[in-house]
Structures are given as C-alpha cells and as structure tokens.
Enzyme design. Structure first.
Site, mmCIF file in Angstrom:
data_model
loop_
_atom_site.group_PDB
_atom_site.id
_atom_site.type_symbol
_atom_site.label_atom_id
_atom_site.label_comp_id
_atom_site.label_asym_id
_atom_site.label_seq_id
_atom_site.Cartn_x
_atom_site.Cartn_y
_atom_site.Cartn_z
ATOM 1 N N ASN A 114 -87.843 26.714 52.531
ATOM 2 C CA ASN A 114 -88.778 27.547 53.288
ATOM 3 C C ASN A 114 -88.291 27.580 54.735
ATOM 4 O O ASN A 114 -88.453 26.600 55.462
ATOM 5 C CB ASN A 114 -90.180 26.922 53.175
ATOM 6 C CG ASN A 114 -91.200 27.586 54.079
ATOM 7 O OD1 ASN A 114 -90.940 28.647 54.647
ATOM 8 N ND2 ASN A 114 -92.365 26.966 54.215
ATOM 9 N N LYS A 166 -89.377 29.221 57.188
ATOM 10 C CA LYS A 166 -90.439 29.449 58.187
ATOM 11 C C LYS A 166 -89.971 30.495 59.216
ATOM 12 O O LYS A 166 -89.228 31.391 58.864
ATOM 13 C CB LYS A 166 -90.854 28.129 58.839
ATOM 14 C CG LYS A 166 -91.208 27.080 57.776
ATOM 15 C CD LYS A 166 -91.929 25.878 58.305
ATOM 16 C CE LYS A 166 -92.207 24.928 57.155
ATOM 17 N NZ LYS A 166 -92.994 23.766 57.559
ATOM 18 N N HIS A 193 -99.226 28.532 51.818
ATOM 19 C CA HIS A 193 -98.657 27.389 52.540
ATOM 20 C C HIS A 193 -99.702 26.845 53.517
ATOM 21 O O HIS A 193 -100.509 27.608 54.057
ATOM 22 C CB HIS A 193 -97.408 27.844 53.306
ATOM 23 C CG HIS A 193 -96.661 26.696 53.899
ATOM 24 N ND1 HIS A 193 -97.031 26.125 55.095
ATOM 25 C CD2 HIS A 193 -95.603 25.993 53.449
ATOM 26 C CE1 HIS A 193 -96.208 25.113 55.351
ATOM 27 N NE2 HIS A 193 -95.339 25.018 54.372
ATOM 28 N N GLU A 200 -99.584 26.071 56.475
ATOM 29 C CA GLU A 200 -99.584 26.743 57.784
ATOM 30 C C GLU A 200 -100.309 28.084 57.716
ATOM 31 O O GLU A 200 -100.935 28.510 58.679
ATOM 32 C CB GLU A 200 -98.134 26.906 58.286
ATOM 33 C CG GLU A 200 -97.559 25.560 58.720
ATOM 34 C CD GLU A 200 -96.062 25.401 58.521
ATOM 35 O OE1 GLU A 200 -95.360 26.405 58.330
ATOM 36 O OE2 GLU A 200 -95.593 24.240 58.532
ATOM 37 N N GLU A 244 -97.934 19.734 48.675
ATOM 38 C CA GLU A 244 -97.444 19.419 50.016
ATOM 39 C C GLU A 244 -98.551 18.770 50.822
ATOM 40 O O GLU A 244 -99.396 19.468 51.401
ATOM 41 C CB GLU A 244 -97.003 20.704 50.734
ATOM 42 C CG GLU A 244 -95.893 21.455 50.045
ATOM 43 C CD GLU A 244 -95.128 22.316 51.045
ATOM 44 O OE1 GLU A 244 -93.916 22.101 51.190
ATOM 45 O OE2 GLU A 244 -95.740 23.179 51.702
ATOM 46 N N GLY A 270 -93.360 18.485 58.230
ATOM 47 C CA GLY A 270 -92.760 18.549 59.562
ATOM 48 C C GLY A 270 -92.958 17.301 60.394
ATOM 49 O O GLY A 270 -92.689 17.293 61.588
ATOM 50 N N SER A 300 -91.468 16.822 54.464
ATOM 51 C CA SER A 300 -90.405 15.951 54.968
ATOM 52 C C SER A 300 -89.420 15.487 53.892
ATOM 53 O O SER A 300 -88.981 14.336 53.900
ATOM 54 C CB SER A 300 -91.010 14.750 55.713
ATOM 55 O OG SER A 300 -91.712 15.213 56.866
HETATM 56 P P1 PGA Z 1 -90.875 20.078 56.029
HETATM 57 O O1 PGA Z 1 -91.709 21.383 55.557
HETATM 58 O O2 PGA Z 1 -89.827 19.839 54.970
HETATM 59 O O3 PGA Z 1 -90.270 20.474 57.349
HETATM 60 O O4 PGA Z 1 -91.828 18.964 56.129
HETATM 61 C C1 PGA Z 1 -92.048 21.573 54.220
HETATM 62 C C2 PGA Z 1 -92.863 22.825 54.080
HETATM 63 O O5 PGA Z 1 -93.619 23.146 54.997
HETATM 64 O O6 PGA Z 1 -92.767 23.546 53.064
#
Ligand code: PGA
Length: 254
Positions: A9, A11, A96, A98, A168, A174, A214
């Site tokens: 992803n 982003k 997601h 976010e 997740e 993140g 992560s």
């Molecule tokens: P990250 O993000 O690997 O940077 O923690 C995962 C995601 O948001 O899908």
C-alpha cells in the site's frame, strides 16, 4: 491450500516518475514469485495507468487504494470501479484505517463499496482492526467481529472467494510496533471462525487473511509462518524495492 498474498500500500507517496523507478526496480527483484505467492502493488490513482503498462509482462498484480461506492456521477474527486478496471486494476483496498479515521468511512459505507467492487469484477482487500485503547480495554475481538460482520453483510459465499480481509491493528500501523505473531494469529483465527459461522467452514478455510501494521523484512517471516496469516499488507516497507522484495522472499512456500 490458501495462497499467500503480499500487497504493498503505497499510500500518498510517489509521483509518476518515482513510481516508474520503483516498479522497474521491483520487476528486476521480483521476477518469478513461486506459484502460491501473489504480489500486488497499490500505487496512488495518478500512477495506475503507467503502472499497468509496466506490469504487463510481469507477475506483479495491480490494485488501487480506495474507490467510490457510486458507479458514476457528479462526485467531484471520486474514482469509480469502472475507472479502476479500465486501468488494469485487479484489486482495491477498502476501509483502510486511515480512510476510517480521516475520511469518516463506516462499516456500512465500506460494505457498499465492497459490493460495488465485487459486482464490477475487482477483488476487495477489506481492512479491519482495533485501536490501541480498544486493545487495552480487552475488546479487540468484539471490535474486529463487528467490523467483519458489517463489511461482509449481504455478501454471498461465492463473493467471499474474491474477498481478502486485512487485519491491521491501528496501533501497529506506521508505528514500528507490529503485533506479535501470536497476537496476530489469535485475531486471524477468530476472524476465520466468525466467517465460518457467518458462511461455512469451506468459505472460511478458503479466505485469505492478511496481516498489516509495521510489517518489515525482519518480522515478516515469523508473522507469515502463522497458520492463519495468509499474507501481508505492507505500508512503509513497500516504498523501497529492496525491503518489499525481502518481505516477499520471506513468505513460506506452502
Ligand atoms: P505500515 O502500514 O506497514 O507502514 O505500518 C500498513 C498499512 O497501513 O497498510
């Protein structure tokens, strides 16, 4: 046996030129993933067309990061399933955290998007996961179950063959703090049990459940070795070809 699907992803990172560079590097590092491993990249909308062209002769599949719940119309700034299909997308990430947190997406909206994606021939990667305070209150299971029931409402057993769930935990996204393999396995197993109750064991056994939050080259192998973890949704570590390829390389051959 279920496939392992490793998805990146991106982003809101990478201009068109940067996308071309990353894809070319990825193509040279990820030439022939074994047949039971599927690799998907989800660049921003603006890079999808160019990405599809570059991936034509490659085993890497293409996905988008979001999609409108409408077919078309006066919805400024939105992108429809038909537009995604026309770029060559096979997958779309929906719900997601976010999107839930910053754009107010609800289980109901995500469910409507999932239905549109499926009807349009896209495979939705639907995200669920608890926040830190919910984990601390000990209500992870309730939170995740409510999300799973909500996003899958009204889907058929046949639809479920094309659905991927990404677990997740929000506190792991993140932050560099991944769920431990056992914490993740426990939630994955419970999601599978719930899907068995809602649909059937056959459906649940076929369902691909990715872990995200992560995932890095140094923790991917342990996470992916868990029985109910069938892949990863990778954010930060998919932005360089080296670390994404290393995560792909740590997927167990089942
Ligand atoms: P990250 O993000 O690997 O940077 O923690 C995962 C995601 O948001 O899908």
């Amino acid at each position: 046996m279920r496939k392992t699907i490793i998805a990146g992803n991106w982003k809101m990172y990478k201009t068109v030129d940067e996308s071309i560079e990353l894809i070319n590097e990825l193509k040279s590092r990820v030439q022939n993933p074994t047949t039971n491993i599927e690799v998907v990249i989800c660049p921003p909308f603006t890079s999808l067309v160019v990405a599809a062209g570059l991936l034509k002769s490659s085993a890497i599949k293409l996905g988008a990061q979001n999609m409108s719940e409408h077919d078309e119309g006066a919805y400024t700034g939105e992108v429809s399933w038909k537009m995604l299909k026309s770029t060559g997308c096979e997958y779309v990430i929906l719900g997601h955290s976010e999107r839930r947190q910053y754009f107010g997406e609800t289980n109901d909206l995500i469910n409507r998007k999932a239905k549109k994606a499926l009807a349009g021939g896209l495979k939705p990667i639907i995200c669920v996961g608890e926040k830190l305070d919910e984990r601390e209150q000990g209500i992870t299971q309730q939170v995740v179950s409510t999300q799973v029931k909500g996003v899958l409402a009204g889907l058929s057993a046949d639809d479920l063959k094309r659905v991927i769930i990404a677990y997740e935990p929000v506190w792991a996204i993140g932050t560099g703090k991944n769920a431990t393999p056992l914490q993740a396995q426990e939630v994955h197993q419970n999601i599978r049990k719930l899907v068995a109750q809602l649909f059937s064991w056959t459906v649940a056994e076929g369902l691909i459940i990715q872990y995200g939050g992560s995932v890095k080259p140094d923790n991917a192998a342990d996470l992916l070795a868990q029985d109910d973890i069938d892949g990863a949704l990778v954010g930060g570590a998919c932005l360089t070809a080296e670390s994404f390829a290393s995560i792909i390389g740590s997927a167990p051959s089942r």
